[in-house]
Design a protein around this motif. Structure first.
Motif, short mmCIF file in Angstrom:
data_model
loop_
_atom_site.label_atom_id
_atom_site.label_comp_id
_atom_site.label_asym_id
_atom_site.label_seq_id
_atom_site.Cartn_x
_atom_site.Cartn_y
_atom_site.Cartn_z
N LYS A 1 -7.67 97.20 71.23
CA LYS A 1 -6.62 96.96 70.33
C LYS A 1 -6.18 95.67 70.24
CE LYS A 1 -5.97 101.48 69.41
NZ LYS A 1 -6.23 101.95 68.16
N SER A 2 -6.71 94.58 70.64
CA SER A 2 -6.22 93.15 70.57
C SER A 2 -6.60 92.72 68.90
CB SER A 2 -6.90 92.32 71.57
OG SER A 2 -8.57 92.26 71.47
N PRO A 3 -7.77 93.05 68.54
CA PRO A 3 -7.89 92.66 67.01
C PRO A 3 -6.76 93.17 65.96
CG PRO A 3 -10.25 93.22 68.01
CD PRO A 3 -8.94 93.94 68.82
N VAL A 4 -6.65 92.30 64.94
CA VAL A 4 -5.61 92.85 64.24
C VAL A 4 -6.30 92.80 62.71
CG1 VAL A 4 -3.47 92.26 63.08
CG2 VAL A 4 -3.75 91.70 65.43
N GLY A 5 -6.20 93.97 62.21
CA GLY A 5 -7.11 94.47 60.95
C GLY A 5 -6.24 94.04 59.84
N ASP A 6 -6.65 93.95 58.71
CA ASP A 6 -6.00 93.68 57.31
C ASP A 6 -5.08 94.91 57.07
OD1 ASP A 6 -7.49 91.31 57.02
OD2 ASP A 6 -8.92 92.15 55.55
N ARG A 7 -5.64 95.93 57.17
CA ARG A 7 -4.58 97.18 56.93
C ARG A 7 -3.37 97.15 57.88
NH1 ARG A 7 -9.59 100.17 57.18
NH2 ARG A 7 -10.19 101.02 55.06
N ARG B 1 0.69 94.91 71.34
CA ARG B 1 0.27 94.19 70.30
C ARG B 1 1.16 93.81 69.19
NH1 ARG B 1 -4.76 96.64 66.76
NH2 ARG B 1 -3.19 98.06 66.46
N GLU B 2 1.66 95.21 68.61
CA GLU B 2 2.86 94.89 67.59
C GLU B 2 3.98 94.26 67.90
OE1 GLU B 2 1.25 98.93 66.70
OE2 GLU B 2 -0.09 97.50 66.91
N ILE B 3 4.66 94.37 69.20
CA ILE B 3 5.40 93.65 69.59
C ILE B 3 5.40 92.35 69.32
CG2 ILE B 3 6.85 92.85 71.47
CD1 ILE B 3 6.61 95.74 72.79
#
Length: 203
Positions: A20-26, A53-55
């Motif tokens: 889950k560490s990568p952050v996609g454009d969506r 991650r989102e924190i």
């Protein structure tokens, strides 16, 4: 969330955090959508925060963020401050004390009968005029699924939702849906931006 689902998330926490560490454009689009709708320094509750991650991404946008999750393994793997182990149906947060709830791919682990209680709890903690970001798996039915995408033979419970039904449940809880987004990956995703008693965004 069932004990078995919690145990699965405890056991897969390291692999889950890695994948889950990568952050996609969506995800960036949805984060930016929330950021545009809230004042600087807003208080955000990340419900089902996992390893966090989102924190980090929400804090990087200047928000005061608290995270809650039922999986202690996920929380420990993430190692973030400002988190607590808690059930989304019984949040340890004062009424009207946050500007928004962020809930990505967490509500879907509740049985359908428990969803109204969770949405009512979201409405309780969000101030009038505050917001909600909610992402669920789109579809019909509910079932156990093996977490093979995290190299595990353990199972997680999934409840699928349709836009019309979820919008109606949100309305009953006191939220008005303002924007809807869809994307597809290993499953179809439905993301809703909503407001609590007015004032979430301008679109």
């Amino acid at each position: 969330m069932s004990d078995e689902t919690i145990e699965t998330y405890d056991q897969i926490s390291i692999e889950y955090a890695r994948r889950k560490s990568p952050v996609g454009d969506r995800l960036r689009v949805d984060l930016d959508g929330l950021a545009e709708a809230l004042p600087p320094g807003a208080r955000v509750l990340d419900v089902g925060c996992g390893p966090g991650r989102e924190i980090d991404l929400l804090r990087a946008r200047g928000f005061q963020v608290t995270g809650v999750d039922l999986s202690i393994g996920q929380l420990r793997t993430g190692g973030r401050g400002g988190v607590a182990q808690a059930d989304m149906r019984h949040l340890p947060v004062a009424t009207g004390s946050v500007d928004a709830v962020w809930c990505q791919a967490a509500l879907l682990h509740l049985p359908r009968a428990s969803v109204p209680a969770a949405l009512a709890e979201f409405a309780r903690v969000v101030r009038p005029g505050g917001g909600l970001y909610l992402q669920v798996a789109e579809g019909d039915g509910a079932d156990w699924e093996v977490a093979t995408n995290y190299a595990s033979a353990l199972r997680r419970w999934f409840t699928y939702h349709r836009e019309s039904d979820l919008t109606a449940l949100l309305a009953t809880a006191g939220f008005a849906v303002r924007r809807v987004r869809r994307n597809a990956g290993l499953r179809d995703w439905l993301a809703l931006h909503a407001r609590r008693d007015g004032g979430f965004g301008n679109s």
